[in-house]
Design an enzyme around this catalytic site. Sequence first.
Site, mmCIF file in Angstrom:
data_model
loop_
_atom_site.group_PDB
_atom_site.id
_atom_site.type_symbol
_atom_site.label_atom_id
_atom_site.label_comp_id
_atom_site.label_asym_id
_atom_site.label_seq_id
_atom_site.Cartn_x
_atom_site.Cartn_y
_atom_site.Cartn_z
ATOM 1 N N GLY A 192 83.550 24.412 62.676
ATOM 2 C CA GLY A 192 84.540 24.025 64.006
ATOM 3 C C GLY A 192 85.481 25.017 64.268
ATOM 4 O O GLY A 192 86.633 24.610 64.851
ATOM 5 N N MET B 236 74.483 21.121 66.208
ATOM 6 C CA MET B 236 73.055 21.738 65.770
ATOM 7 C C MET B 236 71.951 20.741 66.231
ATOM 8 O O MET B 236 71.035 20.738 65.486
ATOM 9 C CB MET B 236 73.048 21.708 64.242
ATOM 10 C CG MET B 236 74.278 22.953 63.575
ATOM 11 S SD MET B 236 73.881 24.321 64.586
ATOM 12 C CE MET B 236 72.457 25.123 63.733
ATOM 13 N N HIS C 259 76.911 30.739 72.249
ATOM 14 C CA HIS C 259 75.542 30.982 71.485
ATOM 15 C C HIS C 259 75.690 32.591 70.872
ATOM 16 O O HIS C 259 76.466 33.349 71.742
ATOM 17 C CB HIS C 259 74.329 31.010 72.084
ATOM 18 C CG HIS C 259 73.378 31.290 71.130
ATOM 19 N ND1 HIS C 259 72.556 30.367 70.467
ATOM 20 C CD2 HIS C 259 72.399 32.581 71.038
ATOM 21 C CE1 HIS C 259 71.521 30.944 69.761
ATOM 22 N NE2 HIS C 259 71.441 32.080 70.068
HETATM 23 C C1 GRF Z 1 78.879 29.497 66.469
HETATM 24 O O1 GRF Z 1 78.650 31.116 66.311
HETATM 25 C C2 GRF Z 1 78.408 29.275 67.777
HETATM 26 O O2 GRF Z 1 78.139 30.300 68.521
HETATM 27 C C3 GRF Z 1 76.924 28.706 67.205
HETATM 28 O O3 GRF Z 1 77.332 28.046 66.152
HETATM 29 C C4 GRF Z 1 78.704 28.474 65.593
HETATM 30 C C5 GRF Z 1 79.564 27.398 65.344
HETATM 31 O O4 GRF Z 1 80.896 28.135 64.329
HETATM 32 N N1 GRF Z 1 76.503 27.942 68.331
HETATM 33 P P1 GRF Z 1 82.126 27.211 64.431
HETATM 34 O O5 GRF Z 1 81.554 25.740 63.830
HETATM 35 O O6 GRF Z 1 82.549 26.757 65.596
HETATM 36 O O7 GRF Z 1 82.897 27.622 63.415
#
Ligand code: GRF
Length: 200
Positions: free
Chosen positions: A11, A89, A108
């Site tokens: 997050g 996810m 992404h």
């Molecule tokens: C990030 O690298 C985002 O680009 C990808 O998942 C990761 C999430 O990281 N979709 P976080 O949970 O926001 O720290």
Amino acid sequence: MNIAVFCSGNGSNFQAIVDASKKRVFNARVGLMVCDNPNAFAIKRAAIEDIKTLVVDIDNFSNKEDFENRIIKELEKEKAGLICLAGYMRILSPFFVQKYKNRILNIHPSLLPRFKGAHAIKDAINAGVSETGVTVHFVTEELDSGPVIFQKRIAVRKDDTEESLAQRVHKLEHKLYPEAIRLFIEGKLMIVDDKVEVLP
Ligand code: GRF
């Protein structure tokens, strides 16, 4: 406008979006965090920030439709005008994507269309590329494929590991996502022929 952020893990992007809204980078508040993983650190972050959280464990639903309907109910209650996927996810159903058409953003960790999927940073390291980056895009039914809002490059160093590269990727993400949200909130993003035009 109320923003809903969807997470599954750490997050850190959720946190960056919340921090940006507090600093008034854009004129909207994060009204809801949706999380499909009961063990995600993102849930703790939302609690600290006092942001309403919906934790939905797919195992507690008989099918994906019921699962998504539970989320939709909450989005409607909170009057969410924008959904930001931030490390979420799970693939959204075509029904969900259509319902919130052009109102769902994703970030992404690669220069799409390269390295789609859940292991983009590792895949970039393994491919031996000299640069990768970050993409913010609108979400369509096809995974990691919608109209691109921003792409920014990052050089990959010869001695980079997945961890060292991830650090720089995340730092860039935390700047880029709030900026894309700002443009959306200000009504400056137009989709023409599946491409994003940024109005002045
Ligand atoms: C990030 O690298 C985002 O680009 C990808 O998942 C990761 C999430 O990281 N979709 P976080 O949970 O926001 O720290």
